[in-house]
Design a protein around this motif. Sequence first.
Motif, PDB file in Angstrom:
ATOM      1  N   THR A  21      68.621  51.739  35.246  1.00 42.73           N
ATOM      2  CA  THR A  21      69.076  52.604  36.336  1.00 42.73           C
ATOM      3  C   THR A  21      67.931  53.498  36.819  1.00 42.73           C
ATOM      4  OG1 THR A  21      71.239  52.613  35.301  1.00 42.73           O
ATOM      5  CG2 THR A  21      70.845  54.254  37.005  1.00 42.73           C
ATOM      6  N   LEU A  22      67.249  54.115  35.870  1.00 42.40           N
ATOM      7  CA  LEU A  22      66.128  54.980  36.252  1.00 42.40           C
ATOM      8  C   LEU A  22      65.039  54.176  36.952  1.00 42.40           C
ATOM      9  CD1 LEU A  22      65.590  57.498  33.313  1.00 42.40           C
ATOM     10  CD2 LEU A  22      67.158  57.580  35.232  1.00 42.40           C
ATOM     11  N   ARG A  23      64.769  53.011  36.398  1.00 44.47           N
ATOM     12  CA  ARG A  23      63.711  52.190  36.993  1.00 44.47           C
ATOM     13  C   ARG A  23      64.105  51.735  38.405  1.00 44.47           C
ATOM     14  NH1 ARG A  23      60.016  50.093  33.089  1.00 44.47           N
ATOM     15  NH2 ARG A  23      59.668  48.281  34.387  1.00 44.47           N
ATOM     16  N   ALA A  24      65.396  51.496  38.610  1.00 43.76           N
ATOM     17  CA  ALA A  24      65.868  51.087  39.934  1.00 43.76           C
ATOM     18  C   ALA A  24      65.669  52.215  40.944  1.00 43.76           C
ATOM     19  CB  ALA A  24      67.332  50.681  39.863  1.00 43.76           C
ATOM     20  N   ILE A  25      65.960  53.440  40.510  1.00 40.67           N
ATOM     21  CA  ILE A  25      65.803  54.568  41.425  1.00 40.67           C
ATOM     22  C   ILE A  25      64.345  54.674  41.877  1.00 40.67           C
ATOM     23  CG2 ILE A  25      65.943  57.101  41.617  1.00 40.67           C
ATOM     24  CD1 ILE A  25      68.275  56.951  39.581  1.00 40.67           C
ATOM     25  N   CYS A  26      63.423  54.388  40.963  1.00 41.41           N
ATOM     26  CA  CYS A  26      61.990  54.498  41.264  1.00 41.41           C
ATOM     27  C   CYS A  26      61.403  53.248  41.873  1.00 41.41           C
ATOM     28  CB  CYS A  26      61.213  54.794  40.004  1.00 41.41           C
ATOM     29  SG  CYS A  26      61.504  56.423  39.445  1.00 41.41           S
ATOM     30  N   GLY A  27      62.212  52.308  42.239  1.00 44.03           N
ATOM     31  CA  GLY A  27      61.669  51.101  42.842  1.00 44.03           C
ATOM     32  C   GLY A  27      60.856  50.261  41.875  1.00 44.03           C
ATOM     33  N   MET A  28      61.186  50.334  40.585  1.00 40.54           N
ATOM     34  CA  MET A  28      60.425  49.536  39.625  1.00 40.54           C
ATOM     35  C   MET A  28      61.124  48.220  39.285  1.00 40.54           C
ATOM     36  SD  MET A  28      59.294  52.666  37.139  1.00 40.54           S
ATOM     37  CE  MET A  28      58.035  51.924  36.125  1.00 40.54           C
ATOM     38  N   VAL A  29      62.369  48.079  39.672  1.00 38.73           N
ATOM     39  CA  VAL A  29      63.045  46.783  39.510  1.00 38.73           C
ATOM     40  C   VAL A  29      63.733  46.420  40.827  1.00 38.73           C
ATOM     41  CG1 VAL A  29      63.479  46.841  37.029  1.00 38.73           C
ATOM     42  CG2 VAL A  29      65.094  47.922  38.573  1.00 38.73           C
ATOM     43  N   LYS A  30      63.836  45.136  41.054  1.00 42.28           N
ATOM     44  CA  LYS A  30      64.538  44.676  42.260  1.00 42.28           C
ATOM     45  C   LYS A  30      66.027  44.930  42.075  1.00 42.28           C
ATOM     46  CE  LYS A  30      61.847  41.297  44.723  1.00 42.28           C
ATOM     47  NZ  LYS A  30      60.937  40.481  43.910  1.00 42.28           N
ATOM     48  N   CYS A  31      66.667  45.467  43.118  1.00 40.43           N
ATOM     49  CA  CYS A  31      68.088  45.699  42.982  1.00 40.43           C
ATOM     50  C   CYS A  31      68.733  45.708  44.363  1.00 40.43           C
ATOM     51  CB  CYS A  31      68.349  47.025  42.271  1.00 40.43           C
ATOM     52  SG  CYS A  31      67.419  48.396  42.945  1.00 40.43           S
ATOM     53  N   SER A  32      70.064  45.743  44.370  1.00 39.78           N
ATOM     54  CA  SER A  32      70.767  45.804  45.649  1.00 39.78           C
ATOM     55  C   SER A  32      71.774  46.937  45.592  1.00 39.78           C
ATOM     56  CB  SER A  32      71.466  44.473  45.927  1.00 39.78           C
ATOM     57  OG  SER A  32      72.480  44.266  44.961  1.00 39.78           O
ATOM     58  N   GLY A  33      72.287  47.344  46.747  1.00 41.16           N
ATOM     59  CA  GLY A  33      73.203  48.475  46.810  1.00 41.16           C
ATOM     60  C   GLY A  33      72.570  49.556  47.656  1.00 41.16           C
ATOM     61  N   GLU A  34      72.874  50.797  47.321  1.00 41.89           N
ATOM     62  CA  GLU A  34      72.316  51.903  48.086  1.00 41.89           C
ATOM     63  C   GLU A  34      71.882  53.007  47.141  1.00 41.89           C
ATOM     64  OE1 GLU A  34      73.788  53.756  52.093  1.00 41.89           O
ATOM     65  OE2 GLU A  34      75.421  52.584  51.241  1.00 41.89           O
ATOM     66  N   ILE A  35      70.735  53.579  47.372  1.00 37.13           N
ATOM     67  CA  ILE A  35      70.307  54.761  46.629  1.00 37.13           C
ATOM     68  C   ILE A  35      69.924  55.810  47.661  1.00 37.13           C
ATOM     69  CG2 ILE A  35      68.692  55.710  44.949  1.00 37.13           C
ATOM     70  CD1 ILE A  35      68.271  52.855  43.904  1.00 37.13           C
ATOM     71  N   LEU A  36      70.782  56.803  47.813  1.00 36.69           N
ATOM     72  CA  LEU A  36      70.503  57.834  48.813  1.00 36.69           C
ATOM     73  C   LEU A  36      69.871  59.029  48.135  1.00 36.69           C
ATOM     74  CD1 LEU A  36      73.877  57.685  50.787  1.00 36.69           C
ATOM     75  CD2 LEU A  36      71.708  56.591  51.374  1.00 36.69           C
ATOM     76  N   PHE A  37      68.662  59.363  48.576  1.00 37.84           N
ATOM     77  CA  PHE A  37      67.998  60.556  48.066  1.00 37.84           C
ATOM     78  C   PHE A  37      67.907  61.533  49.228  1.00 37.84           C
ATOM     79  CE2 PHE A  37      63.999  62.902  47.098  1.00 37.84           C
ATOM     80  CZ  PHE A  37      64.432  63.523  45.939  1.00 37.84           C
ATOM     81  N   GLU A  38      68.530  62.667  49.088  1.00 39.17           N
ATOM     82  CA  GLU A  38      68.649  63.639  50.174  1.00 39.17           C
ATOM     83  C   GLU A  38      69.168  62.966  51.440  1.00 39.17           C
ATOM     84  OE1 GLU A  38      64.537  65.161  49.917  1.00 39.17           O
ATOM     85  OE2 GLU A  38      65.476  67.000  49.208  1.00 39.17           O
TER      86      GLU A  38
END
Lengths: 349, 237, 263, 292
Positions: free
Chosen positions: B46-63
């Motif tokens: 999960t942490l790695r996904a937030i930082c763009g370190m693993v390929k993933c799908s969905g949405e991560i909204l930062f601010e």
Amino acid sequence: MSAHEETVVHHDIGESPEGAERLIAKPAAPEAKAGLQLRHFVFVALLVLAFVLPAFTKNFVVFQLTQTMVYAIAIVGLNLLTGFNGQFSLGHSAFYAVGAYTAAILMEQAGLSYVWTLPVAGIICFILGFLFGLPALRLEGVYLALATFALAAATPQILKLSPLEHWTGGVQGIVITKPDAPFGLPLNQDQWLYYFTLIVGLILYLAARNLVTSRTGRALMAIRDNPIAARSMGVNTSLYKASAFGLSAFYTGVAGALGAIIVQFVAPDSFTLTLSIGFLVGLVVGGVGWLPGALFGGAFLLFVPNIAENVSKGLSGAVYGLLLIAIIYVMPSGLAGFLQLIVSKVRGK
Amino acid sequence: MSKLLEVKNLRASYGQVRVLHGLNFSLEEGGVTTLLGANGAGKTTTLRAICGMVKCSGEILFEGKNILGKSTEDVARLGVAHIPEGRGTFTRMTVEENLQLGAISRRDTQNIPKDIDKMFDHFPRLKQRRTQQAGTLSGGEQQMLAIARALMLRPRLMLLDEPSFGLAPLVVKEMFEILTALNREEKASMLIVEQNAALALGIADEAYLLETGSIVMSGPAKQIGADENVRRSYLGY
Amino acid sequence: MSSGSGDGVPLLEVRDVAVRFDGIVALDGVSFKLPKGQILGLIGPNGAGKTTMFNCLSRLYTPTSGDVLFEGKSILGRPAYEMAAIGIGRTFQNVALFSRLTVRENVLIGGHSHTTSNFFGDSLRLPSARRTEAQLEKTANELMDYLHLGDVADRPVAGLPFGTQKRVELARALAASPKLLLLDEPAGGLNHDEVHELGRLVKQIRDDRDVTVLLVEHHMGLVMSISENVVALNFGKKIAEGAPDVVRKDPELIRAYLGGEAA
Amino acid sequence: MELFIQQVLAGISTGAIYACMALAVVMIYQAIDHLNFAQGEMAMFSTFIAWQLIEKCVPYWLAFVLTVIISFIGGIAIERIVFKPIENAPVLSHVVIFIALYSVINSAAGFIWDFTVKSFPSPFGSAPLFGSSLISAHQGGMVAVTLVLLLLLYGFFSFTRVGLAMRAAAANPASSRLVGIRVSWMVALGWGMATALGSIAGMLIAPVVFLEPNMMISILLYGFAGAVLGGLTSPGGAVLGGFAVGVIENLAGTYIPVVGSELKLPIALVVIVVVLVFKPAGLFGRVVVSRV
């Protein structure tokens, strides 16, 4: 507080492992239980093809195919060292040269049969390789590259030295008589040498395959993946690394002897650094850590420069380079990685 | 309080193994959130996904802006400081250089020396070792350095992956006290992944429970910590 | 339990071992004995010297002074790769597996020290090499069953979860049928249930396989629940030794771990 | 004794060539963590560009500066176009790409400028330095330029933020991304700088060895040797290593009877390998200690 103790080597984000891990293509071998029958089928089909091929091709092509197999044997040797044991070498042209000269001198000056020159060349190279491997134990990565490079650079010069001229023929080299097919077999010389090389190559390939799936082979790979853990498991890492050098030199030396016999000629300038680099290129395009790739690598080594020459005489080097770049783009981990990708795609569907 | 980070329907796989199955959670601005779960539940992913370190799908909204698909360095430049498991210190560089590197993407270069001094106030032990190579620090000191380095980014959000890993209890205690103080003083929002659940719940406001790639429970940390089932399976008391 | 002085030679005896790396004293005259069949916990805060001690016992380091005796004989004259053969096996703090090889291959390598073969025999698949291979295969299969690794046997270890990798490491160490098993932080990265399970497993291994265990661990609960004896280090020195219940209350240990404030 | 001193001096002056190249080698090693086999060819190509400019009546120093700039951009372009797409390929595949690049550049230079030897002007002149016939003004100038470059590089890596970021990106790419360093651009920058350095080396070397497509082959080898001998992590060490290689080569050629000029390279290499066996990280390199 002792800073030393818990300073650990982190595996996911540390500094040193990253480079080491990437030395070799991740897919060590596209082997899986399910692919077993397919692999065997391909192996047998290729073998049958190899046996009937000379009947349908011109002598020159037969010669080229023989040369391809000879290179493939040398590349298998390099693969055992680099792909399975993680040691880098730019010096294999030296072992190839020693093998070639051993065959030439034994045949032309001692009158030994060409058949017997192969084991002698192999054993001499094993000993030389082992001895070279001992100081090389202390060197890794680029340092080992430089040391092996020194070996490659020195070889043609040493072969030219005047005190050795009596045996080596100096710059002129040695001309070798081509052997005839034995037992009155209805084969011309090129065809016979093709089958001879095929049989020797097959034996060496199977031996290499046996080795890498055995206790000894696993010890070599253990050293490649984690030398400290390998030692803790009881692997005498120094002995195995030096032996891997010896074994690798054995294969390359036998290839050199075969090469000398089929080309009928040895001379110092055939065994320069360029040849070592060729083996390395062949190894990478075939697939590091995958034995059958050697055949593809050998073919690449022999045919691609010719193809480049045909495309453009003036720019043949550039064409060769671009072809090489194109291949690495399409298959970054060589043929091995490429085939594995295809297999996994097909299975995924 | 507004939402600093919102994760919607996050899915990620390693090769053919699906690790995250549509994760949903959010983080409050200025708060401390913890992500709990067993080994292999997908916390680190999960942490790695937030930082763009693993390929993933969905949405991560930062601010409010979707950062999924952005490169790791761009995410860092937005103010997300990730302290990975194993700390990721530059072992061959000095302590001070490590801190400099933490601020490497900042434009206000004139404030950096001041911030370095501030870090040395927070972590006096690092000051003693400012010219020492980071690799020669003890595990605890390296973790402190990693946190200090992350703070040098002046992050809007800190992601901490197993900050207590491999540390002695005394050091862990000290570190969590510092984290609490930092959250208060520096207004740094934090997302902490911890195997030591009791510890993490002690400083967190919100908690999420992750089980094989899905959130199975969420709520205020106190409430989660008091839950009988959670206590038995995750906290060990 | 007396520390083995009466009933013959202890399996392992560490005598006054000191290790110094350029100026830093990592171990400072540590001695202890480990009788056969026991589980001994080696504890201490970070930097106390635990892993350094392990590295001395598996001969990756040579102590600056002192001696290490295994079955009454000093091991310091022997190279690291002989440790597995004389019966000292180990695991590593951060898992040191052969990452590109499968679980099965890793476990097979564990049996390296207890088998013989050479380049020649293995290349030609001579009968002796086949026998060796069969023997290794049998041990590996048995261990993979024992540690529930059958499902992942032919997967490369690199992609496996950390907990599974730790079990692979354990299987690899056991493949050499060690008399002494050195476990370096086996509980690191495991959750509560897994730690509990691990404790049970270590005891079971000791009982089933006649293995003596030296355990370095941060997880105090695990150490205290399965060890017969505990040795505590701090700053390279031994600060406490004895049964868990006694050591647990040792004021110096409490100070080392919890600082001055906690009583 | 006089012979000895003469040979040492001669060694130092050829060593300056190797030192220059060694510096470029270390530069790229710092940026990408491997040795670039095509580096000599890239320097050769740059030198041809300078030659072409001078032929077109561009003044020497303007041509010099233009070449350095073109090389810098060219280096970045090569990284972006050739290496960026395969950045995740195994290391050995990268090595093969170096070999390919070598082949392409060498062949292209031969095609464009043919293989005849061309002379290249020296900005320092060829008068003997201090009245000694062993070191010419040009060689003295080379030593000076090399030392100035070394100083500039040292300053760049030690005292600038970009230098720090480049070092970090090379040592630990994953962590570097986490602090916001654009690692892939740092690598490209490293390529640009190494190529620019290489072009300077080429332009300084060309007046001594004459300009032709194969001029750099042996020089790159000596440059590698110097860099490895000095320690690949140390620019200063590399420069010293380059000088040392020059001296070793000369002394071996003079004092070891069978050697002659043919065996100079192998002997020099053997000496270096022997040194490495006893000091595996080079004379001035840092030993990387890994612990378990």
